[in-house]
Design an enzyme around this catalytic site. Sequence first.
Site, mmCIF file in Angstrom:
data_model
loop_
_atom_site.group_PDB
_atom_site.id
_atom_site.type_symbol
_atom_site.label_atom_id
_atom_site.label_comp_id
_atom_site.label_asym_id
_atom_site.label_seq_id
_atom_site.Cartn_x
_atom_site.Cartn_y
_atom_site.Cartn_z
ATOM 1 N N HIS A 121 -40.511 8.221 9.498
ATOM 2 C CA HIS A 121 -39.467 7.512 10.236
ATOM 3 C C HIS A 121 -39.693 6.013 10.037
ATOM 4 O O HIS A 121 -40.812 5.565 9.816
ATOM 5 C CB HIS A 121 -39.580 7.894 11.714
ATOM 6 C CG HIS A 121 -38.486 7.386 12.594
ATOM 7 N ND1 HIS A 121 -38.455 6.085 13.073
ATOM 8 C CD2 HIS A 121 -37.409 8.002 13.130
ATOM 9 C CE1 HIS A 121 -37.402 5.932 13.853
ATOM 10 N NE2 HIS A 121 -36.743 7.071 13.894
ATOM 11 N N ASP A 198 -47.827 9.905 14.181
ATOM 12 C CA ASP A 198 -46.526 9.811 14.843
ATOM 13 C C ASP A 198 -46.223 11.197 15.397
ATOM 14 O O ASP A 198 -45.872 12.115 14.653
ATOM 15 C CB ASP A 198 -45.466 9.368 13.836
ATOM 16 C CG ASP A 198 -44.050 9.394 14.413
ATOM 17 O OD1 ASP A 198 -43.873 9.817 15.567
ATOM 18 O OD2 ASP A 198 -43.116 8.998 13.688
ATOM 19 N N GLN A 201 -41.967 13.995 17.212
ATOM 20 C CA GLN A 201 -41.288 15.276 17.035
ATOM 21 C C GLN A 201 -42.232 16.457 17.254
ATOM 22 O O GLN A 201 -41.805 17.609 17.136
ATOM 23 C CB GLN A 201 -40.674 15.360 15.634
ATOM 24 C CG GLN A 201 -39.642 14.292 15.334
ATOM 25 C CD GLN A 201 -38.382 14.431 16.167
ATOM 26 O OE1 GLN A 201 -38.100 15.482 16.733
ATOM 27 N NE2 GLN A 201 -37.614 13.358 16.260
ATOM 28 N N LYS A 224 -37.780 12.613 24.171
ATOM 29 C CA LYS A 224 -37.605 13.769 23.289
ATOM 30 C C LYS A 224 -38.236 15.033 23.863
ATOM 31 O O LYS A 224 -38.129 16.109 23.274
ATOM 32 C CB LYS A 224 -38.211 13.463 21.910
ATOM 33 C CG LYS A 224 -37.526 12.321 21.168
ATOM 34 C CD LYS A 224 -38.155 12.080 19.813
ATOM 35 C CE LYS A 224 -37.636 10.825 19.151
ATOM 36 N NZ LYS A 224 -36.206 10.888 18.786
ATOM 37 N N CYS A 364 -32.936 7.288 10.313
ATOM 38 C CA CYS A 364 -34.020 6.295 10.282
ATOM 39 C C CYS A 364 -35.104 6.706 9.293
ATOM 40 O O CYS A 364 -36.309 6.592 9.571
ATOM 41 C CB CYS A 364 -34.624 6.089 11.669
ATOM 42 S SG CYS A 364 -33.486 5.340 12.847
#
Length: 409
Positions: A121, A198, A201, A224, A364
Amino acid sequence: MNIEDIRKHFPILDQEVNGRPLVYLDSAATSQKPVQVIETIDQYYRGYNSNVHRGVHTLGTRATDAYEGAREKVRKFINAKSIQEVIFTRGTTTALNTVAASYAADNLKEGDEIVISLMEHHSNIIPWQQVARKTGATLKYLELQEDGTLSLDNVRETITSNTKLVSVTYVSNVLGVINPIKEIARIAHENGAVMVVDGAQAAPHIKVDVQDLDCDFFAFSGHKMCGPTGIGVLYGKKDLLEKMEPIEFGGEMIDFVHLYESTWKELPWKFEGGTPIIAGAIGLGAAIDFLQQVGLEKIEAHEHKLAAYAMEKMSGIEGIKIYGPKEAGKRAGVITFNLDDVHPHDVATVLDAEGIAVRAGHHCAQPLMRWLEATATARASFYLYNTEEDVDKLVEGLVKTKEYFSNVF
């Protein structure tokens, strides 16, 4: 809870969009919020709205207890050793930028290497571009295999003794790929590099254990994972965080302020300058309670089942191109696709007319789009409240979209 019971907790799903029952397939962008989270935030503002840490009055004490209680919930949720390793931020982007500006900018130099992947991302690309520009370090990319996955052989070839930092997404927001973070972290550490993850997700969908992963930093967002917008978390190993300087200065993060110098509070508060995101943190705590009540293992299994079902049904549509691994076990509940020569924005517009919400654009992830040789894609993303019926409606909507544009042209 079964799926029917779960859906009852999400009031926004009980509505029509454009005269059709809402089918929400955009949870990778932001998830919907259960009533428990909504009510928890409402209770804070109605019942004990106050600043934290600063006062000894009753409302301030209640707010502080709830805010710090949420930090302990996060600690347990990701299995951090201490609350000192849990820093509240505005989200994943802020968390990654904090590592870049505080750790990387102070520790990297010319000749050092930063390794990331092509599936990242933008929030896990641009901070490292800036660090490389300011420090003279070299930015390197892990290549992708034909199906969009990473090869550990390529990881071993790319990470060298000059590599000082590796930053990789746990789950791709485009391809749905679940990366072998534990193995990548081990390779990074064998070469003397720190491992940044990261987890935006991943945290909503997979049971995360930062100690087992042995990552040095882990970033994720509340919105999220059924929590409010504007709240996120940076996990960092205590020994690293203690050596890092804060990047925001002012109230809350100080110990003593003199005319010409100041000292900082201990962890984690030295990184939380100003009035913190109190309602957001408390709401995130409520979201964690809800997810744990459902069970992360059950959520993950449900999404894998939905992804497999969607892959099977969508693959039967003539002219559709699905990106990422074909095996459902290799991907999370994200399916990114294009339909013949129909622009993804047109696909999303027609689906919206059917009450179906999907994402369209570059997500993104422009470097990944170029690797896919696509200017944009459409994306359907599933969460714990989605059903096979949602998938069926998506497939029906895609067939209608294809028929509509076939007739137009």
